[in-house]
Design an enzyme around this catalytic site. Structure first.
Site, PDB file in Angstrom:
ATOM      1  N   GLU A 366      44.326  23.385  70.435  1.00  0.00           N
ATOM      2  CA  GLU A 366      43.130  24.638  70.906  1.00  0.00           C
ATOM      3  C   GLU A 366      42.153  24.789  72.089  1.00  0.00           C
ATOM      4  O   GLU A 366      41.031  25.367  72.300  1.00  0.00           O
ATOM      5  CB  GLU A 366      42.849  25.556  69.672  1.00  0.00           C
ATOM      6  CG  GLU A 366      43.484  25.720  68.455  1.00  0.00           C
ATOM      7  CD  GLU A 366      43.764  26.750  68.054  1.00  0.00           C
ATOM      8  OE1 GLU A 366      42.387  27.586  67.596  1.00  0.00           O
ATOM      9  OE2 GLU A 366      43.950  27.312  66.738  1.00  0.00           O
ATOM     10  N   GLY A 367      43.015  23.855  72.930  1.00  0.00           N
ATOM     11  CA  GLY A 367      42.188  23.547  73.819  1.00  0.00           C
ATOM     12  C   GLY A 367      40.759  22.232  73.816  1.00  0.00           C
ATOM     13  O   GLY A 367      40.552  22.128  72.668  1.00  0.00           O
TER      14      GLY A 367
HETATM   15  C1  LIG Z   1      48.030  18.658  65.729  1.00  0.00           C
HETATM   16  C2  LIG Z   1      48.445  19.775  66.863  1.00  0.00           C
HETATM   17  C3  LIG Z   1      48.511  21.102  66.247  1.00  0.00           C
HETATM   18  C4  LIG Z   1      48.547  21.662  67.024  1.00  0.00           C
HETATM   19  N1  LIG Z   1      48.820  23.061  66.847  1.00  0.00           N
HETATM   20  C5  LIG Z   1      49.580  23.501  68.100  1.00  0.00           C
HETATM   21  C6  LIG Z   1      49.918  25.195  67.893  1.00  0.00           C
HETATM   22  O1  LIG Z   1      50.305  25.799  66.565  1.00  0.00           O
HETATM   23  N2  LIG Z   1      50.591  26.262  69.142  1.00  0.00           N
HETATM   24  C7  LIG Z   1      50.968  25.586  70.301  1.00  0.00           C
HETATM   25  O2  LIG Z   1      50.880  26.443  71.285  1.00  0.00           O
HETATM   26  N3  LIG Z   1      49.734  24.058  70.009  1.00  0.00           N
HETATM   27  C8  LIG Z   1      49.224  23.718  69.400  1.00  0.00           C
HETATM   28  N4  LIG Z   1      49.169  22.220  70.030  1.00  0.00           N
HETATM   29  C9  LIG Z   1      48.836  21.820  70.945  1.00  0.00           C
HETATM   30  C10 LIG Z   1      47.034  21.471  71.195  1.00  0.00           C
HETATM   31  O3  LIG Z   1      47.172  22.828  71.956  1.00  0.00           O
HETATM   32  C11 LIG Z   1      47.839  20.968  73.039  1.00  0.00           C
HETATM   33  O4  LIG Z   1      47.986  19.544  72.704  1.00  0.00           O
HETATM   34  C12 LIG Z   1      46.229  20.798  73.377  1.00  0.00           C
HETATM   35  O5  LIG Z   1      46.026  22.127  74.282  1.00  0.00           O
HETATM   36  C13 LIG Z   1      46.045  20.163  74.699  1.00  0.00           C
HETATM   37  O6  LIG Z   1      47.270  19.576  75.385  1.00  0.00           O
HETATM   38  P1  LIG Z   1      48.670  18.373  75.711  1.00  0.00           P
HETATM   39  O7  LIG Z   1      48.433  17.691  74.627  1.00  0.00           O
HETATM   40  O8  LIG Z   1      49.331  18.250  76.551  1.00  0.00           O
HETATM   41  O9  LIG Z   1      47.492  17.557  76.886  1.00  0.00           O
HETATM   42  P2  LIG Z   1      46.990  17.299  78.027  1.00  0.00           P
HETATM   43  O10 LIG Z   1      47.070  19.023  78.310  1.00  0.00           O
HETATM   44  O11 LIG Z   1      48.405  16.570  78.757  1.00  0.00           O
HETATM   45  O12 LIG Z   1      46.166  16.901  78.130  1.00  0.00           O
HETATM   46  C14 LIG Z   1      45.807  15.268  78.109  1.00  0.00           C
HETATM   47  C15 LIG Z   1      43.815  14.888  78.563  1.00  0.00           C
HETATM   48  O13 LIG Z   1      43.497  15.602  80.428  1.00  0.00           O
HETATM   49  C16 LIG Z   1      43.104  16.651  80.352  1.00  0.00           C
HETATM   50  N5  LIG Z   1      42.701  16.861  81.140  1.00  0.00           N
HETATM   51  C17 LIG Z   1      43.897  18.511  80.858  1.00  0.00           C
HETATM   52  N6  LIG Z   1      43.770  18.977  81.952  1.00  0.00           N
HETATM   53  C18 LIG Z   1      42.558  19.249  82.498  1.00  0.00           C
HETATM   54  C19 LIG Z   1      41.728  19.355  83.911  1.00  0.00           C
HETATM   55  N7  LIG Z   1      41.637  20.661  84.199  1.00  0.00           N
HETATM   56  N8  LIG Z   1      40.315  19.431  84.052  1.00  0.00           N
HETATM   57  C20 LIG Z   1      40.162  17.259  83.083  1.00  0.00           C
HETATM   58  N9  LIG Z   1      40.971  17.063  81.801  1.00  0.00           N
HETATM   59  C21 LIG Z   1      42.124  18.163  81.961  1.00  0.00           C
HETATM   60  C22 LIG Z   1      42.696  17.139  78.517  1.00  0.00           C
HETATM   61  O14 LIG Z   1      41.993  17.413  78.977  1.00  0.00           O
HETATM   62  C23 LIG Z   1      43.372  15.883  78.360  1.00  0.00           C
HETATM   63  O15 LIG Z   1      41.962  15.317  78.150  1.00  0.00           O
HETATM   64  C24 LIG Z   1      48.645  21.480  68.213  1.00  0.00           C
HETATM   65  C25 LIG Z   1      48.530  19.882  68.685  1.00  0.00           C
HETATM   66  C26 LIG Z   1      48.378  19.226  68.111  1.00  0.00           C
HETATM   67  C27 LIG Z   1      47.856  17.662  67.913  1.00  0.00           C
END
Ligand SMILES: Cc1cc2nc3c(=O)[nH]c(=O)nc-3n(C[C@H](O)[C@H](O)[C@H](O)COP(=O)(O)OP(=O)(O)OC[C@H]3O[C@@H](n4cnc5c(N)ncnc54)[C@H](O)[C@@H]3O)c2cc1C
Length: 387
Positions: A366-367
């Site tokens: 969730e962010g």
């Molecule tokens: C157990 C679990 C349950 C989840 N449930 C749901 C769900 O029900 N529905 C749903 O839609 N999603 C769900 N998610 C997804 C979750 O919201 C995302 O994993 C999360 O938002 C981060 O996205 P990402 O994993 O692609 O990481 P990325 O976006 O690839 O980020 C990787 C790293 O880069 C950093 N980063 C990225 N952009 C920036 C920026 N602009 N400035 C600085 N740093 C940055 C991030 O903070 C992180 O440290 C779930 C994830 C997990 C693991």
């Protein structure tokens, strides 16, 4: 100014705590180790019957109409016992709320009561994609008109509860030519719809009983009335709902952090080294003081964000501050609690290692914390430039 809960909020908090102590705590360790899946689903149904799936949803749609503060305290109490149950309840509330905010009267009457009464078991919020996590506006799932119907293609990843959810809120690009974020719409898709497939189950570090799956959309045909809200206005809605969801995740983290802190505090009063209780060492007392202070500050930030949302005031910055502070404080509390237990804290004979694994994801989903800080800074800078 009164920071006390009112009578209804207290009742909800007590009900959540009693249920968590009696029904969730005894099975939480087993659920973590992959046992008792049936009990997990049974407990979700019982929580629905107690009114916990639509705490901020109107009575006419089957909700409890108890408000956001009540939602926050209930989430904390549930998470103290079982974070997997808490995240499932949080997402169900989020989906109920998004349908209440956006759905037509027909959609509200059709879907929300089944989430609130547990008929659906759970509901799923399908936003994230393999290439679009922190940047969901970069999604590539499409929905294309075919007569009155829509045909969806693409894949969602990390979707909480997808393996047993009865209904999915799904975001897809409906205008590929539009500026980024302006051509996305929201759809409601029921489980069993041909072309909506549940893919790979993630093997996670924690929150094991809450399932996390890929959701594939392969020529998934849905009727015209599956579109929720205005065409091409879905992204703004998703962003708004995530702000509310962050109150849920911050509150969940607070519950896990408190469970760890309380356990370690009690342990420190029993464990002796060098001929005295370890609670008598100042180094241990400082850990207890720091954990308590940070978690209490988290609670107050969460109450502030919840109150503002409940009052219909702007709460984006407040929700992000509460989420980032509560989730990082919960992780810190789990880490320090483990330190207080010494080697025992690292073993499965004690619950601290589970709390630490369950808390870890809260700074990511969730962010992420980075995204929360981005939102907070953006809101502050905007207010300064408006001066
Ligand atoms: C157990 C679990 C349950 C989840 N449930 C749901 C769900 O029900 N529905 C749903 O839609 N999603 C769900 N998610 C997804 C979750 O919201 C995302 O994993 C999360 O938002 C981060 O996205 P990402 O994993 O692609 O990481 P990325 O976006 O690839 O980020 C990787 C790293 O880069 C950093 N980063 C990225 N952009 C920036 C920026 N602009 N400035 C600085 N740093 C940055 C991030 O903070 C992180 O440290 C779930 C994830 C997990 C693991």
């Amino acid at each position: 100014m009164n920071l006390d809960l009112n009578e209804e909020q207290k009742l909800i908090k007590d009900t959540a705590r009693d249920f968590a102590t009696a029904e969730l705590e005894p099975v939480a360790a087993g659920l973590d180790q992959g046992r008792d899946e049936e009990i997990f689903l049974t407990n979700l149904k019982k929580l629905a019957e107690l009114g916990f799936m639509g705490l901020n949803v109107q009575d006419q749609y089957g909700g409890s109409e108890a408000g956001v503060v009540a939602f926050s305290v209930a989430m904390t109490e549930i998470a103290r016992a079982c974070a997997s149950t808490a995240v499932t309840v949080s997402v169900n509330n989020m989906v109920s709320e998004v349908i209440q905010a956006l759905g037509s009267e027909e959609q509200k009457m059709k879907y929300i009561p089944k989430i609130c009464n547990g008929d659906y078991q759970a509901a799923a919020f399908a936003l994230t994609e393999p290439g679009a996590g922190s940047d969901p506006a970069g999604m590539t799932t499409t929905a294309v008109r075919d007569g009155e119907d829509w045909i969806l293609n693409g894949s969602k990843i990390f979707i909480t509860s997808a393996s047993y959810a009865g209904v999915f809120v799904v975001w897809a690009v409906t205008d590929p030519q539009a500026e980024k974020g302006k051509g996305i719409s929201t759809f409601l898709i029921e489980r069993g719809t041909p072309g909506l497939l549940i893919g790979k189950k993630e093997e996670k570090m924690g929150q094991h009983a809450s399932t996390t799956n890929e959701v594939l959309l392969q020529d998934c045909r849905v009727p015209g009335d599956a579109l929720m809200g205005n065409l091409n206005s879905g992204f703004r809605v998703a962003v708004g709902e995530l702000a509310g969801g962050r109150i849920g995740i911050g509150s969940l983290a607070l519950g896990v952090g408190r469970a760890a802190m309380d356990y370690a505090t009690r342990y420190s009063l029993e464990r002796s080294q060098f001929g005295q209780k370890i609670s008598e060492f100042q180094a241990i007392q400082w850990k207890i003081a720091d954990m308590y202070t940070r978690l209490e500050a988290s609670r107050l930030l969460l109450m502030n964000a919840s109150y503002k949302k409940e009052q219909g005031r702007s709460f984006t910055k407040e929700a992000s501050m509460a989420k980032v502070f509560a989730t990082e404080s919960a992780n810190m509390a789990c880490y320090e609690a483990m330190q207080i237990l010494g080697g025992y804290g690292y073993t499965r004979d004690f619950p601290i290692e589970r709390y630490a694994r369950d808390a870890r994801i809260t700074t990511i989903y969730e962010g992420t914390s980075e995204i929360q800080r981005l939102i907070i800074a953006r809101e502050i800078l905007r207010s300064f430039s408006a001066q």
